[in-house]
Write a protein that holds these residues in place. Structure first.
Motif, PDB file in Angstrom:
ATOM      1  N   UNK A 369       0.832  -1.213   0.000  1.00  0.00           N
ATOM      2  CA  UNK A 369       0.000   0.000   0.000  1.00  0.00           C
ATOM      3  C   UNK A 369       0.865   1.261   0.000  1.00  0.00           C
ATOM      4  N   UNK A 370       1.980   1.198  -0.696  1.00  0.00           N
ATOM      5  CA  UNK A 370       2.905   2.323  -0.637  1.00  0.00           C
ATOM      6  C   UNK A 370       2.318   3.591  -1.250  1.00  0.00           C
ATOM      7  N   UNK A 371       1.452   3.445  -2.237  1.00  0.00           N
ATOM      8  CA  UNK A 371       0.841   4.645  -2.819  1.00  0.00           C
ATOM      9  C   UNK A 371      -0.010   5.372  -1.782  1.00  0.00           C
ATOM     10  N   UNK A 372      -0.637   4.626  -0.866  1.00  0.00           N
ATOM     11  CA  UNK A 372      -1.421   5.250   0.210  1.00  0.00           C
ATOM     12  C   UNK A 372      -0.499   5.978   1.192  1.00  0.00           C
ATOM     13  N   UNK A 373       0.649   5.371   1.468  1.00  0.00           N
ATOM     14  CA  UNK A 373       1.599   5.994   2.391  1.00  0.00           C
ATOM     15  C   UNK A 373       2.172   7.273   1.792  1.00  0.00           C
ATOM     16  N   UNK A 374       2.587   7.208   0.524  1.00  0.00           N
ATOM     17  CA  UNK A 374       3.149   8.389  -0.131  1.00  0.00           C
ATOM     18  C   UNK A 374       2.108   9.500  -0.235  1.00  0.00           C
ATOM     19  N   UNK A 375       0.882   9.135  -0.565  1.00  0.00           N
ATOM     20  CA  UNK A 375      -0.169  10.131  -0.703  1.00  0.00           C
ATOM     21  C   UNK A 375      -0.667  10.695   0.607  1.00  0.00           C
ATOM     22  N   UNK A 376      -0.294  10.071   1.721  1.00  0.00           N
ATOM     23  CA  UNK A 376      -0.733  10.575   3.025  1.00  0.00           C
ATOM     24  C   UNK A 376      -2.220  10.390   3.267  1.00  0.00           C
ATOM     25  N   UNK A 377      -2.799   9.331   2.683  1.00  0.00           N
ATOM     26  CA  UNK A 377      -4.215   9.066   2.912  1.00  0.00           C
ATOM     27  C   UNK A 377      -4.448   8.627   4.357  1.00  0.00           C
ATOM     28  N   UNK A 378      -5.708   8.583   4.741  1.00  0.00           N
ATOM     29  CA  UNK A 378      -6.039   8.149   6.106  1.00  0.00           C
ATOM     30  C   UNK A 378      -5.533   6.735   6.359  1.00  0.00           C
ATOM     31  N   UNK A 379      -5.718   5.851   5.372  1.00  0.00           N
ATOM     32  CA  UNK A 379      -5.237   4.484   5.514  1.00  0.00           C
ATOM     33  C   UNK A 379      -3.727   4.448   5.636  1.00  0.00           C
ATOM     34  N   UNK A 380      -3.031   5.216   4.805  1.00  0.00           N
ATOM     35  CA  UNK A 380      -1.571   5.236   4.855  1.00  0.00           C
ATOM     36  C   UNK A 380      -1.058   5.769   6.178  1.00  0.00           C
ATOM     37  N   UNK A 381      -1.683   6.826   6.692  1.00  0.00           N
ATOM     38  CA  UNK A 381      -1.266   7.408   7.973  1.00  0.00           C
ATOM     39  C   UNK A 381      -1.506   6.437   9.130  1.00  0.00           C
ATOM     40  N   UNK A 382      -2.660   5.775   9.101  1.00  0.00           N
ATOM     41  CA  UNK A 382      -2.963   4.816  10.169  1.00  0.00           C
ATOM     42  C   UNK A 382      -2.004   3.635  10.125  1.00  0.00           C
ATOM     43  N   UNK A 383      -1.673   3.196   8.927  1.00  0.00           N
ATOM     44  CA  UNK A 383      -0.756   2.072   8.785  1.00  0.00           C
ATOM     45  C   UNK A 383       0.620   2.416   9.342  1.00  0.00           C
ATOM     46  N   UNK A 384       1.135   3.598   8.985  1.00  0.00           N
ATOM     47  CA  UNK A 384       2.429   3.996   9.513  1.00  0.00           C
ATOM     48  C   UNK A 384       2.356   4.260  11.013  1.00  0.00           C
ATOM     49  N   UNK A 385       1.215   4.760  11.477  1.00  0.00           N
ATOM     50  CA  UNK A 385       1.049   4.983  12.908  1.00  0.00           C
ATOM     51  C   UNK A 385       1.120   3.683  13.692  1.00  0.00           C
ATOM     52  N   UNK A 386       0.490   2.630  13.169  1.00  0.00           N
ATOM     53  CA  UNK A 386       0.530   1.329  13.838  1.00  0.00           C
ATOM     54  C   UNK A 386       1.944   0.742  13.807  1.00  0.00           C
TER      55      UNK A 386
END
Length: 407
Positions: A369-386
Motif C-alpha cells: 500500500x505504498x501509494x497510500x503511504x506516499x499520498x498521506x491518505x487516512x489508511x496510509x497514515x494509520x498504517x504507519x502509525x501502527x
C-alpha cells in the motif's frame, strides 16, 4: 524484587569442561522441518520477486538499476561520485561487487542467489544456537514479502548474527566481524556494546577497531572517493516512513503546507518545520547513544544473553530515532530478535515477538500500500502509525527490561 543474579549453578548445564558454552545438538526432526519451511517460504519470496507486481512500485528495480549501476562504477576502482543515492559505508562495495563471483549468471540472478546463501547461513547458525531463534527468522522474514531478496541487508545481518553468536566462545572473531559489519552498514558495530566486562570486552573492542581500520585502509588504497558517502548521508531529510515523517503526514491532513518529494533516493517531506523535525531526530539519536553509554557504565549483572539483548535494544533505539526507518530495517531487527531467542536467559522475548506483527505491517506499508503511504491518505497514515507505534513500544520495553535485568 531484584532481578535474579546469574550464578555458576544456573549456567553450569550450558558449560563445557573448559568453561565455555557448549553448542546445542540440533534435533534431526527439527532440522528437517526447518529446512522444509525455509525452502517453501523462500521459493514463495522468490516467486513474488520474479513477478514483482505487488503494490505501486517494483521492488526488484533497485537491483536491476541502482545496484547494477554501482557495480559498474565500483569495478572501475571508484565509489559513486556526486551520486545522492550512494549513502552507504565503503564496505558495502563488497556486497555490490559480490555477484562477480558467479559470472555465469546475470547480475540480478547472482545477487539473489547470494542473498539466499546469506539467509541460509543465518538459519544454520541460529539453528545450532537455539531452535526458537531459527524458527522466528525462518517464519518471520517472509512477512516482508520479496523485499529481503532485493536489498543488501540480509548479508549485513548475517555478519551481525555471526558476530553476536561468537561473542562468548570466540571473542576475536566476534570483534573482527563487528568491525567488518560496521563498514558494511554501521549498525552491526552495536554487537560489541554488551560484551562481558573485563578481558572479553577488551579483546572484542580491540578486534573490532583493528578489523575496521585494516578494511578501511584497504578500501582507501584500492578505491577513489572512499568517504564520499558521508556528505550524501548528511544531506538526507525526513523520510515518510520515519516517526517524524509520520507526524508530518498527519499534520498535512490538519492543514500543514508541506509536500512529499522524491529526493536522495527516497520519498521525503519538504516544507515548514521539516528541518526542525530532522534536527530533533538527530538530537534523539544522540540522547539514545548517551543512554546506551550510561547503561554500559551502570550495568553490573551479565547473563549469557546480555550481549544479544543490548545489541537488540541499541538497534531499536537507532531505528526509532532515525530520519528514515526504511522497511528493510526490519530485516536487522528480525535477525537480532532471533539471536535473543537462542538464549533462555534473554530479557527480550516479548519484544522479539513484537517484531512479527511489525514486519507484517511494514510489508503492508511497502510495497503493498505504498501509494497510500506516499499520498498521506487516512489508511496510509494509520498504517504507519501502527507500525511506528509498535517500534516505539518495542524500543521502550526493550530498554526497560535490559536496564532492570542488568543495572
Amino acid at each position: 524484587m531484584t532481578p535474579h543474579r546469574i550464578t555458576p549453578l544456573s549456567t553450569a548445564h550450558h558449560l563445557s569442561p573448559r568453561g565455555t558454552p557448549s553448542r546445542r545438538e540440533v534435533d534431526p526432526g527439527h532440522a528437517v522441518a526447518l529446512a522444509v519451511v525455509w525452502t517453501v517460504t523462500r521459493l514463495g519470496m522468490l516467486a513474488l520477486l520474479l513477478v514483482d507486481r505487488i503494490g505501486d512500485t517494483g521492488v526488484a528495480g533497485e537491483v536491476h538499476a541502482l545496484y547494477r549501476g554501482w557495480y559498474d562504477q565500483l569495478r572501475l576502482g571508484a565509489f559513486p561520485l556526486d551520486d545522492v543515492t550512494w549513502q552507504y559505508p565503503p564496505g558495502a562495495a563488497f556486497v555490490f561487487l559480490s555477484p562477480a563471483a558467479l559470472p555465469w549468471l546475470t547480475y540480478f540472478q547472482a545477487f539473489v542467489v547470494l542473498i539466499l546463501l546469506a539467509d541460509a547461513v543465518i538459519t544454520v547458525a541460529l539453528a545450532r544456537a537455539g531452535a526458537h531463534g531459527a524458527w522466528l527468522w525462518v517464519c518471520a522474514l517472509p512477512l516482508l514479502l520479496n523485499l529481503p531478496l532485493a536489498r543488501y541487508d540480509v548479508p549485513v545481518t548475517a555478519v551481525a548474527v555471526l558476530a553476536l553468536l561468537a561473542t562468548r566462545t570466540r571473542p576475536h572473531l566476534a570483534g573482527a566481524l563487528a568491525g567488518i559489519g560496521a563498514l558494511l552498514k554501521v549498525w552491526p558495530l552495536f554487537t560489541v556494546l554488551g560484551a562481558p566486562r573485563g578481558h572479553t570486552t577488551r579483546v572484542i573492542w580491540f578486534s573490532a577497531a583493528a578489523s575496521a581500520a585494516v578494511l578501511l585502509t584497504a578500501l582507501t588504497v584500492g578505491f577513489h572517493h572512499t568517504l564520499d558517502f558521508v556528505r550524501q548521508q548528511s544531506a538526507r531529510g525526513v523520510q515518510i516512513e520515519s516517526l517524524g515523517g509520520m507526524v508530518l503526514q498527519f499534520a498535512r491532513k490538519a492543514g500543514w503546507r508541506g509536500e512529499v518529494r522524491f529526493q536522495y533516493g527516497a520519498f521525503e517531506l519538504t516544507g515548514p518545520y521539516v528541518s526542525s523535525v530532522a534536527r530533533l531526530s538527530l538530537t534523539l539519536t544522540v540522547l539514545a547513544f548517551c543512554w546506551l553509554a550510561l547503561w554500559r557504565i551502570r550495568a553490573r549483572r551479565w547473563s549469557p544473553a546480555t550481549p544479544f539483548d543490548a545489541a537488540f535494544a541499541a538497534v531499536l533505539l537507532f531505528t526509532v530515532t532515525s530520519r528514515v526507518i526504511s522497511p528493510q530495517y526490519l530485516i536487522w531487527l528480525l535477525g537480532l530478535a532471533a539471536v535473543c531467542l537462542t538464549s533462555r536467559h534473554t530479557t527480550q522475548r516479548p519484544v522479539a515477538l513484537l517484531m512479527v506483527p511489525t514486519a507484517a505491517l511494514s510489508a503492508l506499508a511497502f510495497p503493498v500500500l505504498y501509494d497510500e503511504v506516499v499520498g498521506g491518505s487516512t489508511l496510509g497514515c494509520l498504517l504507519m502509525g501502527l507500525r511506528n507505534g509498535l517500534l516505539l513500544l518495542a524500543a521502550v520495553v526493550s530498554c526497560r527490561r535490559l536496564w532492570r535485568a542488568t543495572v
